[in-house]
Scaffold this active site. Structure first.
Site, PDB file in Angstrom:
ATOM      1  N   GLY A 141      35.915  50.748  42.209  1.00  0.00           N
ATOM      2  CA  GLY A 141      35.918  49.701  41.197  1.00  0.00           C
ATOM      3  C   GLY A 141      37.112  48.771  41.239  1.00  0.00           C
ATOM      4  N   THR A 142      37.926  48.845  42.296  1.00  0.00           N
ATOM      5  CA  THR A 142      39.131  48.022  42.372  1.00  0.00           C
ATOM      6  C   THR A 142      38.812  46.531  42.312  1.00  0.00           C
ATOM      7  OG1 THR A 142      40.231  49.714  43.698  1.00  0.00           O
ATOM      8  CG2 THR A 142      41.184  47.525  43.730  1.00  0.00           C
ATOM      9  N   GLY A 143      37.859  46.088  43.132  1.00  0.00           N
ATOM     10  CA  GLY A 143      37.520  44.667  43.163  1.00  0.00           C
ATOM     11  C   GLY A 143      36.916  44.185  41.859  1.00  0.00           C
ATOM     12  N   CYS A 144      36.036  44.989  41.279  1.00  0.00           N
ATOM     13  CA  CYS A 144      35.437  44.638  39.989  1.00  0.00           C
ATOM     14  C   CYS A 144      36.523  44.486  38.929  1.00  0.00           C
ATOM     15  CB  CYS A 144      34.463  45.732  39.547  1.00  0.00           C
ATOM     16  SG  CYS A 144      33.110  46.081  40.678  1.00  0.00           S
TER      17      CYS A 144
ATOM     18  N   THR B 159      39.971  54.549  44.492  1.00  0.00           N
ATOM     19  CA  THR B 159      39.968  53.092  44.434  1.00  0.00           C
ATOM     20  C   THR B 159      38.601  52.533  44.047  1.00  0.00           C
ATOM     21  OG1 THR B 159      39.493  53.023  46.813  1.00  0.00           O
ATOM     22  CG2 THR B 159      41.813  52.870  46.142  1.00  0.00           C
TER      23      THR B 159
ATOM     24  N   LYS C  14      41.625  38.740  48.940  1.00  0.00           N
ATOM     25  CA  LYS C  14      42.342  39.960  48.589  1.00  0.00           C
ATOM     26  C   LYS C  14      42.662  40.774  49.848  1.00  0.00           C
ATOM     27  CE  LYS C  14      38.890  41.061  46.088  1.00  0.00           C
ATOM     28  NZ  LYS C  14      37.905  41.674  45.162  1.00  0.00           N
TER      29      LYS C  14
END
Length: 274
Positions: free
Chosen positions: A210-213, A208, A175
């Protein structure tokens, strides 16, 4: 049939990341969400003040309870905290023949707090890479897994994705949200060597959390619904981009606020908070 996805991760007491973000994302995709909690955190939008790991026997019991009753179509793995818990989760996945496993190798929170013991990085590579359908590291996580510096170019992302695949990951999504430039580009390297990039405008917001979760759980939700991997990733990229774009519509906390998981529904309902 009802699509079911399982999240195996840590709890975020402020609700923006971890188990809470995953369950919100599943619901936003009309997928039933189950959970196995492996760690508790005391955190808010400003940072993480404490982490309490769940005893490994109880983690195994949670996994057994879910898999013995529910038809789990996909699994999202997030924060696992320790090598011991990583080994426990890997054993449970093998025991129950889990499918469509999306591994988000969570190491550091948006606030900068470390969420994974340094000694546990090797455990992720050894025990979870071979089981995962897809791993979804961001640029710093990919670098940490490889013991190198974060990629700064498309060519470097390609090289690191290949090295991660060589460590046993079937499919790799690196990512690019931590990169620079006007475009946020994610690279999907498929088994067999095919590559696909997913691009979106880079958005300026501090919200942002919690974006990856959210992205990894969106991919898992789409896999649970029967989508093929590239399509699942594409739909998830569209979803997270919209959730980030709408993040400033909700005022939560005084630090890095959460993305807007229910942007589609709230914007179309009387009494909308947008």
């Amino acid at each position: 049939m009802t699509a079911i996805a399982l999240t195996i991760a840590g709890s975020d007491s402020s609700g923006g990341a971890g188990i809470q973000a995953d369950l919100k994302t599943f619901a936003a995709h009309q997928v039933y969400g189950a959970s196995v909690i492996v760690a508790l955190t005391a955190q808010n939008t400003r940072g993480v003040s404490a982490i309490h790991a769940v005893p490994r026997d109880f983690v195994a019991q949670q996994m057994d309870a879910v898999f013995e009753d529910l038809d789990v179509g996909a699994v999202k793995i997030g924060m696992l905290a320790t090598a011991e818990l990583i080994e426990t989760v890997a054993a449970g996945l093998k025991r129950h023949g889990a499918k469509n496993i999306v591994l988000d190798p969570v190491m550091i929170a948006a606030s900068g707090a470390r969420l994974l013991e340094s000694a546990a990085v090797e455990a992720i590579r050894t025990h979870l890479f071979p089981l995962a359908t897809l791993i979804t590291p961001n640029l710093p996580e990919a670098a940490a897994l490889l013991g190198t510096s974060p990629a700064e170019t498309d060519e470097a992302m390609d090289e690191q994705a290949e090295k991660l695949a060589a460590l046993g990951a079937a499919n790799v999504l690196v990512k690019g949200g931590h990169g620079t430039g006007e475009i946020s580009s994610d690279l999907l390297l498929l088994a067999g060597g095919a590559r696909q990039r997913f691009n979106a405008p880079r958005l300026e917001t501090r919200n942002t959390h919690g974006t990856g979760c959210t992205l990894s759980s969106a991919i898992a939700a789409n896999l649970a619904k029967g989508l093929e991997l590239p399509e699942a990733v594409g739909h998830a990229k569209t979803y997270i981009s919209a959730a980030i774009a709408a993040a400033d519509q909700v005022a939560v906390g005084h630090g890095h606020g959460p993305v807007h998981h229910f942007h589609h529904w709230w914007d179309r309902t009387e009494g909308s908070q947008s």
